[in-house]
Design an enzyme around this catalytic site. Structure first.
Site, PDB file in Angstrom:
ATOM      1  CB  SER A 109      -0.902   0.002   1.242  1.00 37.53           C
ATOM      2  OG  SER A 109      -1.586   1.233   1.369  1.00 37.53           O
ATOM      3  CD  GLN A 129      -3.196   1.086  -2.688  1.00 34.06           C
ATOM      4  OE1 GLN A 129      -2.323   1.410  -1.904  1.00 34.06           O
ATOM      5  NE2 GLN A 129      -4.366   1.710  -2.754  1.00 34.06           N
ATOM      6  CE1 TYR A 131      -7.083   3.314  -1.317  1.00 37.33           C
ATOM      7  CE2 TYR A 131      -4.943   3.760  -0.322  1.00 37.33           C
ATOM      8  CZ  TYR A 131      -6.110   3.020  -0.375  1.00 37.33           C
ATOM      9  OH  TYR A 131      -6.304   1.992   0.495  1.00 37.33           O
ATOM     10  CB  THR A 157      -7.177   0.949  -4.201  1.00 35.13           C
ATOM     11  OG1 THR A 157      -6.263  -0.143  -4.208  1.00 35.13           O
ATOM     12  CG2 THR A 157      -8.385   0.580  -3.349  1.00 35.13           C
ATOM     13  CE  LYS A 255      -7.618  -4.617  -3.222  1.00 36.90           C
ATOM     14  NZ  LYS A 255      -8.559  -3.952  -2.302  1.00 36.90           N
ATOM     15  CG  HIS A 279     -11.719  -0.683   0.351  1.00 39.09           C
ATOM     16  ND1 HIS A 279     -11.107   0.109  -0.583  1.00 39.09           N
ATOM     17  CD2 HIS A 279     -10.925  -0.626   1.439  1.00 39.09           C
ATOM     18  CE1 HIS A 279      -9.997   0.634  -0.088  1.00 39.09           C
ATOM     19  NE2 HIS A 279      -9.868   0.192   1.142  1.00 39.09           N
ATOM     20  CG  ASP A 310      -9.036  -8.002  -1.941  1.00 39.72           C
ATOM     21  OD1 ASP A 310      -9.259  -8.587  -0.871  1.00 39.72           O
ATOM     22  OD2 ASP A 310      -8.209  -7.082  -2.055  1.00 39.72           O
ATOM     23  N   GLY A 311     -11.644 -10.333  -0.934  1.00 39.15           N
ATOM     24  CA  GLY A 311     -12.708 -10.181   0.048  1.00 39.15           C
ATOM     25  C   GLY A 311     -13.203 -11.482   0.628  1.00 39.15           C
ATOM     26  N   GLY A 312     -12.959 -11.692   1.919  1.00 37.23           N
ATOM     27  CA  GLY A 312     -13.548 -12.815   2.636  1.00 37.23           C
ATOM     28  C   GLY A 312     -12.791 -14.118   2.600  1.00 37.23           C
ATOM     29  NE  ARG A 314     -11.269 -13.628   7.322  1.00 38.44           N
ATOM     30  CZ  ARG A 314     -11.382 -12.602   6.484  1.00 38.44           C
ATOM     31  NH1 ARG A 314     -10.925 -12.714   5.232  1.00 38.44           N
ATOM     32  NH2 ARG A 314     -11.945 -11.470   6.869  1.00 38.44           N
ATOM     33  N   GLY A 333      -6.270 -10.040   2.785  1.00 31.63           N
ATOM     34  CA  GLY A 333      -5.926  -8.894   3.600  1.00 31.63           C
ATOM     35  C   GLY A 333      -5.915  -9.226   5.075  1.00 31.63           C
ATOM     36  NE  ARG A 334     -11.339  -6.954   8.159  1.00 35.70           N
ATOM     37  CZ  ARG A 334     -12.040  -6.483   7.136  1.00 35.70           C
ATOM     38  NH1 ARG A 334     -12.160  -7.217   6.020  1.00 35.70           N
ATOM     39  NH2 ARG A 334     -12.623  -5.303   7.207  1.00 35.70           N
TER      40      ARG A 334
END
Length: 393
Positions: A109, A129, A131, A157, A255, A279, A310-312, A314, A333-334
């Site tokens: 980032s 990345q 913005y 992004t 993104k 996001h 991207d997203g969720g 796990r 990410g997380r």
């Protein structure tokens, strides 16, 4: 005898991170906006998809490797760029090293806590990345710096509308760490002595600046200073995205796409790839889960550009489901931030091993020899699972 530092699921990494981090720091990682419906749907939607495993004809050797924007990856997982990873003294450098050890691409980032030069040195396969923030002159300067450092692609992004307010409350984050902030946050930080000791051993304090946004000859802005500049910048139009892509001159990932018509306009703008993303549930709440949005977008433009998700994510099974529905790779990410908080570089590597192992199990059980063979026939997809906006009649 100490606790085994290894953990077997990302959920366990998150539990350890919650015990280890001050509540304000943990709350910043959880994030989400408004009701939190999107952040919940991002993970919950994957659980609605079922596998359709085979019973025989398995392959002893399985190829999980792929390429993303022409860069080789040992398996189709990319480190998603996330800002200010000051949950650990080594921050993004630790993440980059763990990714390099596993043959995975690092996304950095522009709001990161470590300079792009250090991160590219730790992982030569780094995507930078940005913005849409500041003047065009400053954006060109940032691109040139990333290019000189060795970044192999640019990630733009744009899926952010400065939505704020969480029903469960937003964590208090200081502008910088000084004596005043230390006193104010002592009740939150002192109950986490292991976290304090990690920074004490390193001889550093959490860095809340954005060194990659440092102007030539100037000082790095604080995270909130950089965020304010971003808020004050006139939002980009499609011509600006085209300019950004042309100015970069190399592989370019857009993104934040959630609509079919936007995906088609991205193709017209000349992008190399898009990421279907909301996001991480941090933008407009009640936006559907990324995995629900993926199939119609992949069907519309997947033969023209690379489509990522991207997203969720796990679990390795989540990676397999995304690939089966048209993604070339996923960004996480997380998941790796929990690993970083739980055990630094080792924890990030642990998370990547979990995802690789789960993906390999899925490819095996579905009777394939390569991740590129995954397809919708490998899944039980409930009626009405997908969502499509901007697709026309």
């Amino acid at each position: 005898m100490g606790r085994n530092p290894w953990f077997e699921t990302v959920a366990e990494a998150q539990r350890r991170a919650k015990k280890y981090l001050p509540s304000s720091v943990y709350g910043a990682l959880v994030a989400g906006s408004e009701r939190g419906r999107t952040i919940d749907d991002n993970t919950g939607a994957f659980a609605e998809l079922g596998f359709a495993p085979r019973v025989a004809g398995f392959h002893a050797d399985r190829d999980l490797s792929t390429t993303v924007l022409g860069v080789e990856s040992a398996f189709p997982v990319v480190i998603s760029p996330t800002g200010v990873q000051a949950v650990h003294p080594d921050g993004e450098v630790a993440v980059a090293r763990a990714a390099a050890e596993r043959g995975v691409i690092m996304g950095l980032s522009s709001f990161a806590s470590k300079p792009v030069e250090e991160v590219c040195a730790a992982n030569p396969n780094t995507f930078y990345q940005m913005y849409w923030t500041g003047s065009r002159e400053s954006m060109v300067q940032r691109m040139e710096r990333a290019r000189a450092a060795g970044a192999k692609a640019l990630i733009a992004t744009l899926d952010w509308s400065f939505s704020n307010g969480r029903d469960w409350g937003s964590p208090a984050i200081p502008e910088k760490i000084d004596l005043k902030a230390a006193i104010k946050f002592a009740p939150d930080v002192l109950p986490r002595p292991r976290w304090l000791w990690t920074f004490a051993k390193s001889g550093r304090i959490p860095d809340l600046t954005a060194p990659n946004l440092k102007p030539p000859g100037g000082k790095a802005p604080t995270f909130f200073g950089a965020y304010y500049e971003w808020m004050q910048t006139t939002p980009p139009a499609w011509d600006d995205i085209k300019w950004m892509r042309e100015e970069w001159g190399g592989p370019f990932l857009l993104k934040g796409v959630s609509r079919v018509d936007d995906a088609k306009r991205a193709v017209d703008a000349g992008v190399s790839a898009i990421s279907v993303s909301n996001h991480g549930g941090n933008n407009l709440d009640t936006t559907p889960a990324s995995i629900r949005l993926l199939p119609p977008i992949a069907e519309a433009v997947g033969n023209e550009i690379e489509v990522l998700l991207d997203g969720g994510v796990r679990r390795g099974g989540d990676v397999a489901k995304a690939l089966a529905l048209g993604a070339r790779a996923v960004l996480i990410g997380r998941a790796y931030l929990w690993g970083l908080a739980a055990a630094g570089q080792t924890g990030v590597g642990n998370v990547l091993d979990i995802l690789r192992g789960g993906l390999d199990s899925a490819v095996l059980g579905l009777g394939h020899s390569s991740v590129h063979e995954l397809c919708p026939d490998d899944l039980h997809i409930p009626d009405g699972f997908t969502r499509a906006a901007g697709a026309g009649k």
